[in-house]
Design a protein around this motif. Structure first.
Motif, mmCIF file in Angstrom:
data_model
loop_
_atom_site.group_PDB
_atom_site.id
_atom_site.type_symbol
_atom_site.label_atom_id
_atom_site.label_comp_id
_atom_site.label_asym_id
_atom_site.label_seq_id
_atom_site.Cartn_x
_atom_site.Cartn_y
_atom_site.Cartn_z
ATOM 1 N N ALA A 151 -10.875 -26.481 -30.009
ATOM 2 C CA ALA A 151 -11.541 -27.004 -31.199
ATOM 3 C C ALA A 151 -10.675 -28.056 -31.888
ATOM 4 O O ALA A 151 -11.178 -29.121 -32.299
ATOM 5 C CB ALA A 151 -11.854 -25.862 -32.165
ATOM 6 N N VAL A 152 -9.385 -27.793 -32.007
ATOM 7 C CA VAL A 152 -8.474 -28.750 -32.635
ATOM 8 C C VAL A 152 -8.351 -29.996 -31.771
ATOM 9 O O VAL A 152 -8.365 -31.128 -32.273
ATOM 10 C CB VAL A 152 -7.096 -28.102 -32.888
ATOM 11 C CG1 VAL A 152 -6.109 -29.131 -33.422
ATOM 12 C CG2 VAL A 152 -7.225 -26.937 -33.861
ATOM 13 N N ASP A 200 -6.795 -43.441 -40.338
ATOM 14 C CA ASP A 200 -5.770 -42.485 -40.771
ATOM 15 C C ASP A 200 -6.275 -41.621 -41.919
ATOM 16 O O ASP A 200 -6.005 -40.410 -41.963
ATOM 17 C CB ASP A 200 -4.505 -43.223 -41.194
ATOM 18 C CG ASP A 200 -3.711 -43.767 -40.019
ATOM 19 O OD1 ASP A 200 -4.018 -43.376 -38.871
ATOM 20 O OD2 ASP A 200 -2.796 -44.579 -40.246
ATOM 21 N N ALA A 201 -6.990 -42.230 -42.851
ATOM 22 C CA ALA A 201 -7.518 -41.464 -43.978
ATOM 23 C C ALA A 201 -8.510 -40.409 -43.498
ATOM 24 O O ALA A 201 -8.465 -39.250 -43.941
ATOM 25 C CB ALA A 201 -8.184 -42.415 -44.977
ATOM 26 N N ALA A 202 -9.396 -40.800 -42.594
ATOM 27 C CA ALA A 202 -10.375 -39.848 -42.068
ATOM 28 C C ALA A 202 -9.687 -38.734 -41.293
ATOM 29 O O ALA A 202 -10.087 -37.555 -41.383
ATOM 30 C CB ALA A 202 -11.378 -40.574 -41.175
ATOM 31 N N PHE A 203 -8.653 -39.082 -40.544
ATOM 32 C CA PHE A 203 -7.926 -38.071 -39.774
ATOM 33 C C PHE A 203 -7.282 -37.046 -40.692
ATOM 34 O O PHE A 203 -7.365 -35.831 -40.440
ATOM 35 C CB PHE A 203 -6.863 -38.748 -38.909
ATOM 36 C CG PHE A 203 -5.989 -37.803 -38.135
ATOM 37 C CD1 PHE A 203 -6.521 -37.026 -37.121
ATOM 38 C CD2 PHE A 203 -4.634 -37.689 -38.420
ATOM 39 C CE1 PHE A 203 -5.725 -36.138 -36.397
ATOM 40 C CE2 PHE A 203 -3.828 -36.810 -37.707
ATOM 41 C CZ PHE A 203 -4.377 -36.040 -36.702
ATOM 42 N N THR A 208 -6.968 -31.651 -42.513
ATOM 43 C CA THR A 208 -6.772 -30.710 -43.610
ATOM 44 C C THR A 208 -7.930 -29.714 -43.685
ATOM 45 O O THR A 208 -7.720 -28.500 -43.819
ATOM 46 C CB THR A 208 -6.649 -31.466 -44.944
ATOM 47 O OG1 THR A 208 -5.502 -32.314 -44.904
ATOM 48 C CG2 THR A 208 -6.511 -30.487 -46.112
ATOM 49 N N ALA A 209 -9.160 -30.221 -43.578
ATOM 50 C CA ALA A 209 -10.334 -29.342 -43.628
ATOM 51 C C ALA A 209 -10.344 -28.374 -42.449
ATOM 52 O O ALA A 209 -10.666 -27.186 -42.599
ATOM 53 C CB ALA A 209 -11.610 -30.184 -43.637
ATOM 54 N N LEU A 210 -9.986 -28.869 -41.262
ATOM 55 C CA LEU A 210 -9.966 -28.027 -40.075
ATOM 56 C C LEU A 210 -8.943 -26.907 -40.212
ATOM 57 O O LEU A 210 -9.232 -25.732 -39.924
ATOM 58 C CB LEU A 210 -9.665 -28.893 -38.847
ATOM 59 C CG LEU A 210 -9.655 -28.220 -37.482
ATOM 60 C CD1 LEU A 210 -10.996 -27.562 -37.195
ATOM 61 C CD2 LEU A 210 -9.323 -29.240 -36.395
ATOM 62 N N GLY A 213 -10.020 -24.274 -42.708
ATOM 63 C CA GLY A 213 -10.988 -23.364 -42.110
ATOM 64 C C GLY A 213 -10.349 -22.400 -41.134
ATOM 65 O O GLY A 213 -10.721 -21.216 -41.083
ATOM 66 N N LEU A 214 -9.377 -22.881 -40.363
ATOM 67 C CA LEU A 214 -8.706 -22.010 -39.404
ATOM 68 C C LEU A 214 -7.864 -20.943 -40.100
ATOM 69 O O LEU A 214 -7.739 -19.817 -39.601
ATOM 70 C CB LEU A 214 -7.838 -22.840 -38.456
ATOM 71 C CG LEU A 214 -8.591 -23.640 -37.401
ATOM 72 C CD1 LEU A 214 -7.628 -24.497 -36.590
ATOM 73 C CD2 LEU A 214 -9.374 -22.708 -36.473
ATOM 74 N N ARG A 215 -7.299 -21.271 -41.254
ATOM 75 C CA ARG A 215 -6.534 -20.255 -41.996
ATOM 76 C C ARG A 215 -7.462 -19.122 -42.449
ATOM 77 O O ARG A 215 -7.092 -17.938 -42.381
ATOM 78 C CB ARG A 215 -5.846 -20.892 -43.201
ATOM 79 C CG ARG A 215 -4.701 -21.832 -42.840
ATOM 80 C CD ARG A 215 -3.988 -22.348 -44.082
ATOM 81 N NE ARG A 215 -3.059 -23.412 -43.735
ATOM 82 C CZ ARG A 215 -3.309 -24.708 -43.908
ATOM 83 N NH1 ARG A 215 -4.465 -25.094 -44.433
ATOM 84 N NH2 ARG A 215 -2.421 -25.611 -43.560
ATOM 85 N N VAL A 216 -8.646 -19.484 -42.902
ATOM 86 C CA VAL A 216 -9.619 -18.470 -43.302
ATOM 87 C C VAL A 216 -10.019 -17.626 -42.100
ATOM 88 O O VAL A 216 -10.078 -16.388 -42.167
ATOM 89 C CB VAL A 216 -10.858 -19.131 -43.942
ATOM 90 C CG1 VAL A 216 -11.956 -18.099 -44.195
ATOM 91 C CG2 VAL A 216 -10.480 -19.840 -45.234
ATOM 92 N N ARG A 217 -10.294 -18.300 -40.990
ATOM 93 C CA ARG A 217 -10.692 -17.568 -39.775
ATOM 94 C C ARG A 217 -9.545 -16.681 -39.293
ATOM 95 O O ARG A 217 -9.768 -15.546 -38.834
ATOM 96 C CB ARG A 217 -11.102 -18.540 -38.683
ATOM 97 C CG ARG A 217 -11.572 -17.835 -37.409
ATOM 98 C CD ARG A 217 -12.229 -18.774 -36.426
ATOM 99 N NE ARG A 217 -12.703 -18.047 -35.261
ATOM 100 C CZ ARG A 217 -13.831 -17.368 -35.205
ATOM 101 N NH1 ARG A 217 -14.621 -17.306 -36.267
ATOM 102 N NH2 ARG A 217 -14.191 -16.708 -34.114
ATOM 103 N N TYR A 218 -8.320 -17.169 -39.364
ATOM 104 C CA TYR A 218 -7.146 -16.404 -38.957
ATOM 105 C C TYR A 218 -7.069 -15.076 -39.683
ATOM 106 O O TYR A 218 -6.865 -14.012 -39.066
ATOM 107 C CB TYR A 218 -5.902 -17.256 -39.237
ATOM 108 C CG TYR A 218 -4.571 -16.559 -39.085
ATOM 109 C CD1 TYR A 218 -4.096 -16.158 -37.851
ATOM 110 C CD2 TYR A 218 -3.766 -16.344 -40.222
ATOM 111 C CE1 TYR A 218 -2.848 -15.548 -37.734
ATOM 112 C CE2 TYR A 218 -2.537 -15.741 -40.108
ATOM 113 C CZ TYR A 218 -2.080 -15.344 -38.858
ATOM 114 O OH TYR A 218 -0.849 -14.746 -38.752
#
Length: 226
Positions: A151-152, A200-203, A208-210, A213-218
């Motif tokens: 996913a990443v 770069d801004a979009a990345f 950060t959003a990804l 979300g992964l911290r919540v899923r973790y």
């Protein structure tokens, strides 16, 4: 046509090319950068190295093996050292930046390597092994690890393509009256960018959003795993 620089031979000695698998892969990467995947052939690779095509097969099994070598060269440029010392999410942040740069530097490899198996690319497998070990050590349930990495990676590879896209790709000039909201958002983004590129801004926003979300899923999957 790309050629590989070599030290000059002493006068009187016959000129022979000392091939290695990595030398062949480096030449292949240059050829891919110049001609794209559609222009890459073993014959053109041999020409770039100034050898007969048959000489290549003393060091590689064929085109797929060369591509595996190219994959290793790219993954060699992806820094995984943070996984030894930082929490998994901070390490993944560093990894993502390094990963994006490695592929954005060689755009033709993105689509090529993203759709081929890892067969033969042992150094690349070691890179993944480091990431997997760190995630498991941090408490990620093993069945979740590879899907999370993929996913990443999917986000990173798309961002690597965006990094080479024109900065004005979304410019609505000439159509502002028809798409006023889009035009206003485009102007607001440009005012906010400063010295940062749109890619770069979009990345940074996406990464950060990804990771958020992964911290919540973790936390959720750790609780579910007991």
């Amino acid at each position: 046509m790309a050629e590989i620089d070599r030290p000059a031979r002493r006068v009187g000695r016959p000129k022979t090319t000392v091939l290695t698998r990595d030398l062949i892969a480096e030449a292949a990467l240059r050829l891919l950068d110049e001609s794209g995947a559609e222009g890459f052939t073993m014959a053109r690779l041999a020409q770039a190295l100034r050898v007969r095509p048959s000489a290549l097969y003393n060091h590689v099994d064929g085109k797929e093996d060369v591509i595996a070598g190219v994959r290793e060269l790219i993954s060699d440029r992806i820094d995984v050292s943070a996984f030894a010392t930082l929490p998994w999410d901070a390490a993944m942040l560093d990894w993502a930046h390094s990963y994006r740069l490695a592929f954005a530097t060689h755009p033709p490899t993105i689509a090529l390597l993203a759709t081929l198996p890892l067969t033969g690319a042992l150094r690349t497998m070691h890179m993944y092994d480091t990431v997997v070990q760190a995630m498991v050590r941090a408490g990620w349930p093993e069945p979740e690890v590879l899907p999370t990495i993929v996913a990443v990676e999917s986000f990173i590879l798309g961002s690597a393509l965006d990094a080479i896209a024109p900065a004005n790709m979304f410019d609505p000039s000439g159509a502002e009256d028809q798409v006023p909201s889009f035009a206003s958002a485009y102007a607001a983004r440009d005012r906010a960018l400063g010295a940062t590129t749109p890619a770069d801004a979009a990345f940074e926003i996406g990464l950060t959003a990804l990771l958020d979300g992964l911290r919540v899923r973790y936390e959720r999957v750790r609780v579910a795993a007991g």
